[in-house]
Design an enzyme around this catalytic site. Structure first.
Site, PDB file in Angstrom:
ATOM      1  N   SER A   1       0.799  -1.227   0.000  1.00  0.00           N
ATOM      2  CA  SER A   1       0.000   0.000   0.000  1.00  0.00           C
ATOM      3  C   SER A   1       0.835   1.282   0.000  1.00  0.00           C
ATOM      4  O   SER A   1       0.326   2.339  -0.345  1.00  0.00           O
ATOM      5  CB  SER A   1      -0.954   0.023   1.191  1.00  0.00           C
ATOM      6  OG  SER A   1      -0.240   0.146   2.402  1.00  0.00           O
TER       7      SER A   1
ATOM      8  N   HIS B   1       1.001   4.480   6.736  1.00  0.00           N
ATOM      9  CA  HIS B   1       0.429   5.311   5.675  1.00  0.00           C
ATOM     10  C   HIS B   1       0.822   6.771   5.869  1.00  0.00           C
ATOM     11  O   HIS B   1       1.248   7.172   6.938  1.00  0.00           O
ATOM     12  CB  HIS B   1      -1.095   5.180   5.632  1.00  0.00           C
ATOM     13  CG  HIS B   1      -1.558   3.919   4.955  1.00  0.00           C
ATOM     14  ND1 HIS B   1      -2.862   3.529   4.950  1.00  0.00           N
ATOM     15  CD2 HIS B   1      -0.892   2.957   4.264  1.00  0.00           C
ATOM     16  CE1 HIS B   1      -2.993   2.393   4.302  1.00  0.00           C
ATOM     17  NE2 HIS B   1      -1.797   2.018   3.881  1.00  0.00           N
TER      18      HIS B   1
ATOM     19  N   ASP C   1      -8.080   6.424   4.213  1.00  0.00           N
ATOM     20  CA  ASP C   1      -8.189   5.288   5.121  1.00  0.00           C
ATOM     21  C   ASP C   1      -9.441   5.283   5.992  1.00  0.00           C
ATOM     22  O   ASP C   1      -9.512   4.491   6.934  1.00  0.00           O
ATOM     23  CB  ASP C   1      -6.968   5.243   6.044  1.00  0.00           C
ATOM     24  CG  ASP C   1      -5.697   4.869   5.319  1.00  0.00           C
ATOM     25  OD1 ASP C   1      -5.776   4.406   4.171  1.00  0.00           O
ATOM     26  OD2 ASP C   1      -4.617   5.041   5.911  1.00  0.00           O
TER      27      ASP C   1
END
Length: 181
Positions: A55, A96, A125
């Site tokens: 990701s 992230h 998210d």
């Protein structure tokens, strides 16, 4: 050949085997102490994490080891910084990038709210936040301060194949027991 090593181990005696077992335990305790010491110095419960998904590509690839630190709460987290956060009742931390943040005033308290997104993901998210629209600052485990590419693949292999982990530990213990000083 292996039977010869076991005969050698049997001939070494109980005291020698106990000494070797204590040496092995000492190595394990030292590694754990270094990890926990890093956590204290860097102000985070997890100073080292392994990237488990794609990701965050191209910034980080699966298997990269990340080094984290947790800045003081007086230092706000900025847009563009890469953080590791943990959702309550979830075991795996998520790596992230911060795409938005703001300060919310709740009565007498100011709460830093953060929105994240994986570089390789199409959307933010919020689907991971379990019904919330923002992360709170206390859900941040740390900010990334450095990494080693692909060095964490061993960890991924051991998690994907638990028998490999036990075999590795058995081999390490056997080497320690057979070591002669």
């Amino acid at each position: 050949m292996l039977s010869q090593e076991f005969k050698t181990l049997k001939n070494l005696g109980f005291r020698h085997c106990l000494l070797q077992a204590l040496s092995f335990a000492s190595v394990i305790c030292t590694a754990l102490s270094v990890y926990k010491g890093l956590g204290v110095v860097l102000n985070t419960e997890s100073p080292i994490v392994v990237v488990l998904s794609e990701s965050m590509e191209p910034a980080f690839a699966r298997g990269d080891i990340l080094f984290l630190y947790h800045p003081p709460y007086s230092t706000p987290i900025k847009t563009g910084e890469i953080t590791v956060y943990k959702i309550p009742n979830s075991e795996i931390p998520i790596v992230h990038r911060v795409i938005d943040h703001h300060i919310s005033t709740d009565g007498d308290y100011n709460t830093e709210l953060i929105l994240t997104k994986g570089d390789n993901n199409p959307g933010d998210d919020t689907v991971l936040y379990k019904g919330k629209k923002w992360l709170k600052r206390d859900q941040i485990v740390g900010k990334v301060m450095g990494y080693i590419p692909y060095a964490g693949y061993i960890t991924i292999l051991m998690n994907d194949h638990p028998n490999l982990k036990y075999a590795g530990m058995a081999i390490m213990a056997l080497f320690v027991m057979l070591k002669r000083e």
